[in-house]
Design a protein around this motif. Structure first.
Motif, PDB file in Angstrom:
ATOM      1  N   ASP A  17      -2.166  -2.960  -2.401  1.00  0.00           N
ATOM      2  CA  ASP A  17      -2.013  -2.759  -3.844  1.00  0.00           C
ATOM      3  C   ASP A  17      -2.746  -1.495  -4.291  1.00  0.00           C
ATOM      4  N   ARG A  22      -0.765   1.404  -3.205  1.00  0.00           N
ATOM      5  CA  ARG A  22       0.416   1.510  -4.071  1.00  0.00           C
ATOM      6  C   ARG A  22       0.059   2.213  -5.382  1.00  0.00           C
ATOM      7  N   SER A  59       6.091   6.364  -4.396  1.00  0.00           N
ATOM      8  CA  SER A  59       6.225   4.918  -4.564  1.00  0.00           C
ATOM      9  C   SER A  59       6.083   4.217  -3.229  1.00  0.00           C
ATOM     10  N   GLU A 109      -3.434  -7.678   1.134  1.00  0.00           N
ATOM     11  CA  GLU A 109      -2.643  -7.330  -0.050  1.00  0.00           C
ATOM     12  C   GLU A 109      -3.424  -6.458  -1.022  1.00  0.00           C
ATOM     13  N   LYS A 149       7.390  -2.880  -3.467  1.00  0.00           N
ATOM     14  CA  LYS A 149       6.782  -4.199  -3.380  1.00  0.00           C
ATOM     15  C   LYS A 149       7.834  -5.206  -2.929  1.00  0.00           C
ATOM     16  N   GLY A 150       7.388  -6.369  -2.491  1.00  0.00           N
ATOM     17  CA  GLY A 150       8.310  -7.452  -2.238  1.00  0.00           C
ATOM     18  C   GLY A 150       9.059  -7.380  -0.934  1.00  0.00           C
TER      19      GLY A 150
END
Length: 741
Positions: free
Chosen positions: A487, A490, A499, A483, A502-503
């Protein structure tokens, strides 16, 4: 010294200086004087009583005798996986005794060069005289350094070539081994670590003129501990090898299996052939053959060749040389699938449907004879309508069917959505003298992609075949990124105007959308490189954890056994599973599979770093006569200490130190990856276009230092705090590049 050394200090001294264990030697080393020498004598008596120190009384010290507790060095492992030790400083008249290490359950892993304190038991065995059990590890293998020797009036110094190491090493008088001023040398640390002042070293190898063009890869070979010379018994076994005859092998000599490789390739691991499937149950389908050099027929388990190949793990490729996994008698001759000669192979016949889905596979151990060894450019030219004398006879019956099958595989690839990283490959061209003549980017052709897809298909087939037969194998594992890495990617995407949602469950298709959005924009390479950095390092393991990047459930390396030991293990597994001979996977191979996986994964990483460092040094050598010249580039990384820039012309990476940006303080925003000047408000961030001046190029370290001249086309102001006090309208913010519509 203001106080007595501890017992641990003394034991470390004994480890580092086994010939200087008399009380006066130890007292001198630790500065023990006067009445304190009485306490030191008492402490040495206690250490001697514990069995850690042998008394050195005149007439009673037998140099041919090993005490029951001795300081030993780890020498290495044999083909059976047993670790052996030797006296740290053998002074005997006879041969150095060999000591078998007998590990306890909780003993730490030992490596060659480690120093240990061990309890010895004398035994009667064919290959060793003692067994040793660990009391404690005294030190890991001596730290080594590669650098330039500078002679002095009393000893000399070594200036490391590693650009991450700017600390000099001191070479005391008598430990220079005749090195001359300015020579490239390899040295190892002497004496205890962590003492005040410069680390001390003894020179163990003189490597010659560091300015010689071909010293660049030599530096990497020594710096990263690559095995460059083959032992005599390995060379002898390779040169005595003979090609196997047909025997029980499947005769594939009438099948037009061609090799397609780079134009300068010496070894040819793989050959391929394809034709339309005439099975009415598979309309529009294809039959694809992939034949791989049968290295297992020559490199048998436990042989000198096998032991050396396992230690090397893989071949390492430099612009001027190759450090091969196997001697040239095999890698460049008997194993290589040269055209017009019979060669042993392991081949797989695969069927795919019209949509490119694999529907079946059959493995055979065969004998083949390739009708042609072609290179990528001439194959692609033939398909594009410009065949030459070599490709014209093969165009209709061999090349076009290959491309037709590739078209089906490409459809399957598009549906599977593996990570679509198609980064340009840099090519460093050298003259015969080893001087860089040009730096360019290789064209990425459909011919490259065709071979890549065929090899991936064959690797999947090998993994699935061995799973079907419930046989041990080594998988190629690529776990999904963590992660924190995603991140960071991102944030890079956001800072660049893109972009990464997320999620949602992370799949390669999600990352491909980001890559697709950045394609055809100025930030395409930046996003591709950032995505690559977010990925985990692939490795080998007996456990199947899947391959994230290729979006495959089961994957094993099968197609390059000349240059990768992992593929040789997979070949042996296939041989054992199909009962093709007695040269398949051995019991030892199976028992040590975890250890082998770790060993060759580490070797792969070592080779990658050595290749990267060598390319950096060659690029710095190429740029050295261009100091003062101006170049265009793009910011590829931002750190508190400076800004990394990738130059457009060569793809070389250089550093703009933050101190060169002026006297104002620059605040580093880790999340946005931006440096902001506290006086001027100027912002420097990822992806911005820059013009730089080359301030310095150091071929020995591969370092390029740059000076910022213009940011997004706007010239930099003169250095100095006053000049930096600019009005708000003078702020420069990282440019956000709009996404492609």
């Amino acid at each position: 010294m203001s106080k007595l050394p501890t017992k641990a200090d003394i034991l470390q001294w004994i480890s580092d200086n086994p010939a200087l264990t008399a009380k006066r030697d130890i007292a001198k080393a630790f500065g023990v004087k006067g009445a304190a020498r009485i306490d030191l004598k008492r402490m040495l008596k206690e250490i001697e009583a514990d069995g850690h120190l042998r008394p050195r009384r005149r007439g009673r010290d037998d140099p041919d005798h090993l005490p029951p507790v001795s300081v030993l060095k780890v020498t290495g492992m044999d083909a059976d996986g047993d670790l052996f030790l030797a006296p740290h400083d053998w002074q005997g008249s006879g041969p150095e005794p060999r000591i078998l290490f007998v590990p306890a359950k909780d003993d730490p892993a030992l490596a060659p060069g480690d120093r240990v304190l061990a309890r010895l038991t004398e035994v009667t065995a064919e290959d060793h005289a003692f067994e040793g059990r660990l009391i404690r590890r005294l030190s890991t293998g001596p730290r080594r350094v590669l650098g330039i020797y500078r002679a002095g009036s009393e000893g000399g110094r070594i200036l490391p070539v590693d650009k991450g190491n700017d600390k000099e090493w001191l070479v005391p008088s008598g430990l220079a081994e005749g090195a001359r001023d300015g020579e490239l040398v390899e040295a190892e640390q002497t004496g205890p670590r962590g003492r005040m002042g410069l680390p001390r070293a003894r020179i163990v190898a003189r490597l010659g003129d560091p300015g010689a063009a071909k010293a660049v890869s030599l530096i990497a070979i020594h710096e990263h501990g690559l095995r460059d010379d083959f032992p005599p018994e390995v060379i002898e076994q390779a040169e005595n090898a003979t090609a196997p005859d047909l025997g029980d092998r499947t005769d594939l000599r009438d099948l037009p299996l061609i090799t397609i490789d780079p134009s300068d390739a010496r070894d040819h691991d793989d050959a391929c052939h394809a034709h339309a499937d005439d099975d009415p149950k598979n309309p529009g389908g294809h039959v694809i053959w992939v034949a791989i050099a049968d290295v297992a027929a020559f490199v048998t388990p436990g042989s000198p060749l096998d032991r050396e190949a396992r230690l090397r793990g893989n071949s390492t490729y430099f612009p001027d040389r190759v450090v091969p996994m196997l001697p040239d008698a095999l890698s460049g001759d008997l194993c290589s699938l040269h055209e017009g000669v019979d060669r042993a192979c392991i081949a797989v016949r695969m069927t795919v449907d019209a949509q490119g889905n694999k529907t079946g596979q059959t493995f055979v151990r065969g004998l083949m004879r390739s009708p042609a060894s072609l290179h990528y450019e001439e194959v692609q030219a033939a398909i594009d309508g410009q065949p030459n004398d070599r490709t014209a006879p093969l165009l209709d019956r061999v090349l076009k069917p290959l491309y037709a099958a590739y078209g089906a595989l490409r459809s399957a690839r598009d549906r599977r959505q593996p990570l679509d990283l198609d980064l340009p490959e840099r090519r460093i061209v050298l003259s015969e003298e080893g001087v860089v003549t040009s730096v360019a980017f290789r064209d990425r052709l459909d011919a490259h992609r065709l071979i890549e897809e065929f090899m991936i298909l064959a690797n999947v087939a090998a993994a699935e075949e061995l799973e079907r037969l419930r046989t041990t194998l080594l998988y190629r594992v690529h776990e999904e990124p963590g992660e924190d890495k995603i991140d960071s990617l991102r944030e890079t995407a956001r800072a660049s105007g893109f972009s990464l949602p997320k999620g949602q469950v992370l799949r390669t298709a999600v990352l491909n959308r980001l890559l697709h959005d950045a394609a055809d924009t100025e930030l395409s390479e930046l996003i591709s490189m950032s995505t690559l950095r977010a990925m985990t390092q692939a490795y080998y393991a007996p456990q199947n954890l899947g391959h994230f990047g290729l979006a495959l459930r089961s994957y094993a390396h099968f197609t390059s056994p000349i240059r990768r030991y992992s593929d040789l293990i997979v070949h042996r597994a296939l041989i054992a599973a199909h009962d093709w001979g007695d040269d398949g996977l051995s019991e030892w191979d199976v028992a040590h599979l975890d250890e082998t996986a770790k060993l060759i994964s580490e070797a792969e990483r070592r080779s990658m770093v050595a290749e990267r460092d060598t390319n950096d040094r060659y690029l710095a050598a190429f740029m050295a006569d261009k100091v003062g010249a101006e170049f265009a580039g793009r910011i590829s990384g931002v750190q508190a200490f400076g800004v990394f820039v990738r130059l457009d012309e060569t793809g070389a990476d250089g550093l703009i130190p933050v101190r060169s940006l002026g006297s104002e303080y620059f605040r580093f925003d880790r999340d946005d990856q931006i440096l902001t000047g506290t006086d001027s408000g100027m912002q420097i961030g990822l992806g911005q276009r820059v013009t730089v001046r080359l301030a310095d190029a150091v071929p020995l370290t591969g370092g390029l230092t740059l000076e910022l001249l213009a940011l997004e086309g706007e010239p930099m102001r003169p250095k100095g705090r006053t000049a930096r006090r600019a009005p708000a309208k003078g702020k420069r913010k990282p440019k956000k590049t709009a996404r492609r519509g």
